[in-house]
Design an enzyme around this catalytic site. Structure first.
Site, PDB file in Angstrom:
ATOM      1  N   ASP A  33      14.779   0.662 -26.823  1.00 29.27           N
ATOM      2  CA  ASP A  33      15.712   1.737 -26.482  1.00 29.27           C
ATOM      3  C   ASP A  33      14.995   2.930 -25.852  1.00 29.27           C
ATOM      4  OD1 ASP A  33      14.328   2.307 -28.734  1.00 29.27           O
ATOM      5  OD2 ASP A  33      16.057   2.953 -29.922  1.00 29.27           O
ATOM      6  N   HIS A 237      -3.763   4.160  -2.018  1.00 30.24           N
ATOM      7  CA  HIS A 237      -2.827   4.585  -3.068  1.00 30.24           C
ATOM      8  C   HIS A 237      -3.457   4.484  -4.457  1.00 30.24           C
ATOM      9  CE1 HIS A 237       1.211   4.449  -0.668  1.00 30.24           C
ATOM     10  NE2 HIS A 237       0.421   5.430  -0.316  1.00 30.24           N
ATOM     11  N   ASP A 254      -4.076  13.390  -3.292  1.00 31.55           N
ATOM     12  CA  ASP A 254      -2.798  13.304  -2.576  1.00 31.55           C
ATOM     13  C   ASP A 254      -1.734  13.514  -3.645  1.00 31.55           C
ATOM     14  OD1 ASP A 254      -0.468  12.589  -1.280  1.00 31.55           O
ATOM     15  OD2 ASP A 254      -1.312  10.820  -0.315  1.00 31.55           O
ATOM     16  N   ASP A 265       4.331  16.674  -0.168  1.00 36.23           N
ATOM     17  CA  ASP A 265       3.404  15.539  -0.071  1.00 36.23           C
ATOM     18  C   ASP A 265       2.164  16.035   0.659  1.00 36.23           C
ATOM     19  OD1 ASP A 265       2.157  13.109   0.221  1.00 36.23           O
ATOM     20  OD2 ASP A 265       3.680  12.224   1.530  1.00 36.23           O
ATOM     21  N   HIS A 344      -3.516   3.347   8.524  1.00 36.79           N
ATOM     22  CA  HIS A 344      -2.108   3.667   8.255  1.00 36.79           C
ATOM     23  C   HIS A 344      -1.544   4.561   9.353  1.00 36.79           C
ATOM     24  CE1 HIS A 344      -3.129   7.741   6.804  1.00 36.79           C
ATOM     25  NE2 HIS A 344      -4.102   7.194   6.092  1.00 36.79           N
ATOM     26  N   HIS A 348       5.554  10.205   8.150  1.00 34.52           N
ATOM     27  CA  HIS A 348       6.817   9.649   7.661  1.00 34.52           C
ATOM     28  C   HIS A 348       7.758  10.817   7.423  1.00 34.52           C
ATOM     29  CE1 HIS A 348       5.672  10.916   3.566  1.00 34.52           C
ATOM     30  NE2 HIS A 348       4.489  10.378   3.788  1.00 34.52           N
ATOM     31  N   HIS A 355       9.112   9.268   0.920  1.00 34.47           N
ATOM     32  CA  HIS A 355       9.286   8.547   2.187  1.00 34.47           C
ATOM     33  C   HIS A 355      10.790   8.596   2.441  1.00 34.47           C
ATOM     34  CE1 HIS A 355       5.261   6.181   1.564  1.00 34.47           C
ATOM     35  NE2 HIS A 355       5.092   7.471   1.731  1.00 34.47           N
ATOM     36  N   GLU A 378      -0.709  13.150   8.463  1.00 32.71           N
ATOM     37  CA  GLU A 378      -1.709  12.769   7.462  1.00 32.71           C
ATOM     38  C   GLU A 378      -2.731  11.752   7.954  1.00 32.71           C
ATOM     39  OE1 GLU A 378      -0.147  10.258   4.253  1.00 32.71           O
ATOM     40  OE2 GLU A 378       1.874  10.658   4.978  1.00 32.71           O
ATOM     41  N   TYR A 382     -11.439   6.212   6.412  1.00 35.38           N
ATOM     42  CA  TYR A 382     -11.849   5.562   5.163  1.00 35.38           C
ATOM     43  C   TYR A 382     -12.940   4.546   5.492  1.00 35.38           C
ATOM     44  CZ  TYR A 382      -7.183   7.409   4.562  1.00 35.38           C
ATOM     45  OH  TYR A 382      -6.082   8.228   4.585  1.00 35.38           O
ATOM     46  N   ARG A 400      -8.707  12.217   3.791  1.00 36.10           N
ATOM     47  CA  ARG A 400      -7.359  12.351   4.367  1.00 36.10           C
ATOM     48  C   ARG A 400      -6.962  13.806   4.250  1.00 36.10           C
ATOM     49  NH1 ARG A 400      -5.045   8.513   1.966  1.00 36.10           N
ATOM     50  NH2 ARG A 400      -3.888   9.401   0.231  1.00 36.10           N
ATOM     51  N   GLU A 402      -3.375  16.038   4.699  1.00 34.30           N
ATOM     52  CA  GLU A 402      -1.934  15.831   4.889  1.00 34.30           C
ATOM     53  C   GLU A 402      -1.169  17.128   4.674  1.00 34.30           C
ATOM     54  OE1 GLU A 402      -0.126  13.133   2.001  1.00 34.30           O
ATOM     55  OE2 GLU A 402       1.613  12.866   3.320  1.00 34.30           O
TER      56      GLU A 402
HETATM   57  N1  GLY Z   1       1.698  10.153  -1.017  1.00 32.07           N
HETATM   58  C1  GLY Z   1       2.165   9.058  -0.263  1.00 32.07           C
HETATM   59  C2  GLY Z   1       2.051   9.307   1.169  1.00 32.07           C
HETATM   60  O1  GLY Z   1       1.294  10.149   1.583  1.00 32.07           O
HETATM   61  O2  GLY Z   1       2.754   8.726   1.954  1.00 32.07           O
HETATM   62 MN    MN Z   2       0.626  11.809   0.494  1.00 32.53          MN
HETATM   63 MN    MN Z   3       2.646  11.118   2.967  1.00 34.14          MN
END
Ligand code: GLY
Ligand code: MN
Ligand code: MN
Length: 431
Positions: A33, A237, A254, A265, A344, A348, A355, A378, A382, A400, A402
């Site tokens: 529960d 991730h 991140d 983000d 990547h 987004h 997202h 972003e 890497y 990274r 962002e």
């Molecule tokens: N934190 C996930 C992304 O940057 O898309």
């Molecule tokens: Mn991010």
């Molecule tokens: Mn992002």
């Protein structure tokens, strides 16, 4: 509440004659529960501000008396002692703008009254199986009613068609909320820069980020924070783990808070001991230059692909300058030789969901940006620990950067501004 009402009206106008249904997010049990933390479905919240499970919004412009109908959990003292107060039927009308409210248990029974002789149903099939079952039963029931003069809807349209277009274009209120989310996130990143030092665990940083979010009234992180030290920074991730931050490494964070159902983000990468090594500095400088070049490209009419290509070019040129790639830039880009280092996309949509919703392509073409769209920028580099094509001194570096960017008719408006990213600013914030 007036903004929620205006959104419902806008949707009712846009969808033409018909009925739209928006079920709440299902409750996810962790075990027995005990539930996972509950978060309302973004579409339903966008139209009502109601955060209760077991609810459903019905909008109609084909009913004589009602336009806004809410199905909710009725007030029930025995349950409210355990789970907290409910809006109930009265609250649904008084506080959440419904013309009428019914107990959620009556959904299957009442739905045919609203869907009978309606041609078009706006409903997102296959997203919520429990709601699907009720809707399917209702449609089948109505299809058997022809001889009584009751017809079932002949067309079922994805309710996202109009609604997600609305959500893609942020209003002034939404932009203000997103700025607030980014401002809280700024405090969290600043705190992490102060706190990080050799000997601290990744999970301690993770906890501190959440502490700052919550302290400033954020309900939760917009996604699980990524806190990657040393080689973990090269895992896109990666979730904060047990690793101890070591002298001479980078830390990639991140993390963004959710504030009043709007996400931020943000990624920053900084040296654990406060000073970039020569190699870290060189890689960081390339990513920073790429990120700024991409942000400069964010304006009305530009596309996400153009923004991405700016980052790709900038990163490829930088890797050639450092000797990590060898060859002519255009050829390297054409042959995607940058991909082992930058695998990547650059952007987004960002909004209630990290997202966020909204089509990226329209009629097969990249969609031109419009004022009110919010996106991330972003880029990253890497270098895997086993990247044999590059000299050992570069391996295990992950960077990274962002930010969250609002499209305007002119220059990009960086909602997450003021979070250190220039090399000297970052080093000062870590000191
Ligand atoms: N934190 C996930 C992304 O940057 O898309
Ligand atoms: Mn991010
Ligand atoms: Mn992002």
């Amino acid at each position: 509440m007036s903004e929620f009402a205006a959104r419902r009206e806008q949707l009712l106008q846009a969808m033409g004659e018909g009925v739209a249904l928006f079920p709440s997010a299902p409750v996810a049990l962790r075990n027995h529960d005990v539930g996972h933390p509950y978060r309302q479905d973004s579409d339903l919240y966008y139209l009502t501000g109601l955060d209760e499970p077991e609810s459903l919004l019905l909008l109609t412009n084909q009913h004589e008396e009602h336009r806004v109908v809410l199905f909710v959990r009725p007030k029930k003292r025995e349950r409210e002692i355990w789970d907290g107060p409910r809006a109930g039927l009265e609250g649904a009308v008084a506080d959440f703008g419904a013309d009428v409210a019914f107990p959620i248990e009556e959904l299957a029974e009442k739905l045919p009254d609203y869907l009978g002789n309606v041609e078009r149903l706006h409903y997102r099939l296959a997203q919520n199986r429990e709601a699907d079952a009720i809707v399917f039963d209702c449609l089948n029931h109505l299809r058997r009613g022809g001889r009584r003069g009751v017809n079932a809807p002949e067309t079922v349209i994805d309710s996202a068609m109009h609604l997600h277009e609305m959500r893609l274009r942020k209003s002034a209120d939404e932009i203000a909320t997103m700025r607030k989310a980014a401002a809280i996130t700024r405090e969290a990143h600043l705190r992490a820069m102060q706190l990080a030092r050799p000997g601290i665990h990744e999970y301690e940083i993770d906890a501190e980020l959440l502490h700052v979010f919550r302290k400033h009234g954020s309900e939760r992180a917009a996604y699980e924070s990524i806190v990657g030290s040393g080689p973990n920074a090269t895992i896109l991730h990666y979730r904060a783990g047990n690793r101890v931050l070591d002298d001479g490494e980078l830390l990639l964070i991140d993390a963004g808070c959710e504030y009043d159902y709007y996400a931020s983000d943000v990624t920053r990468t900084f040296p654990v001991n406060g000073t970039f090594s020569a190699e870290q500095r060189a890689i960081y400088a390339i990513v920073l230059r790429a990120q700024k070049a991409s942000i400069d490209a964010v304006t009305t009419g530009a596309t996400l692909d153009e923004i991405h290509q700016r980052a790709v070019r900038s990163i490829t040129e930088g890797l050639v300058d450092l000797g990590l790639l060898d060859g002519e830039c255009d050829t390297l880009i054409e042959e995607k030789k940058y991909e082992p280092f930058y695998m990547h996309r650059t952007s987004h949509w960002l909004g209630m969901d990290v997202h966020d919703v909204g089509h990226y392509f329209v009629a097969g073409e990249q969609r031109p940006l419009e004022p009110g769209f919010v996106l991330t920028v972003e880029p990253g580099i890497y270098i895997a620990t086993d990247a044999e094509s590059v000299d050992e001194r570069w391996r295990g570096i992950g960077v990274r950067i962002e930010d969250d960017v609002l499209v305007t008719a002119g220059a990009a408006d960086v909602l997450s501004e003021g979070i250190p990213k220039e090399i000297d600013e970052v080093e000062a914030a870590c000191a």
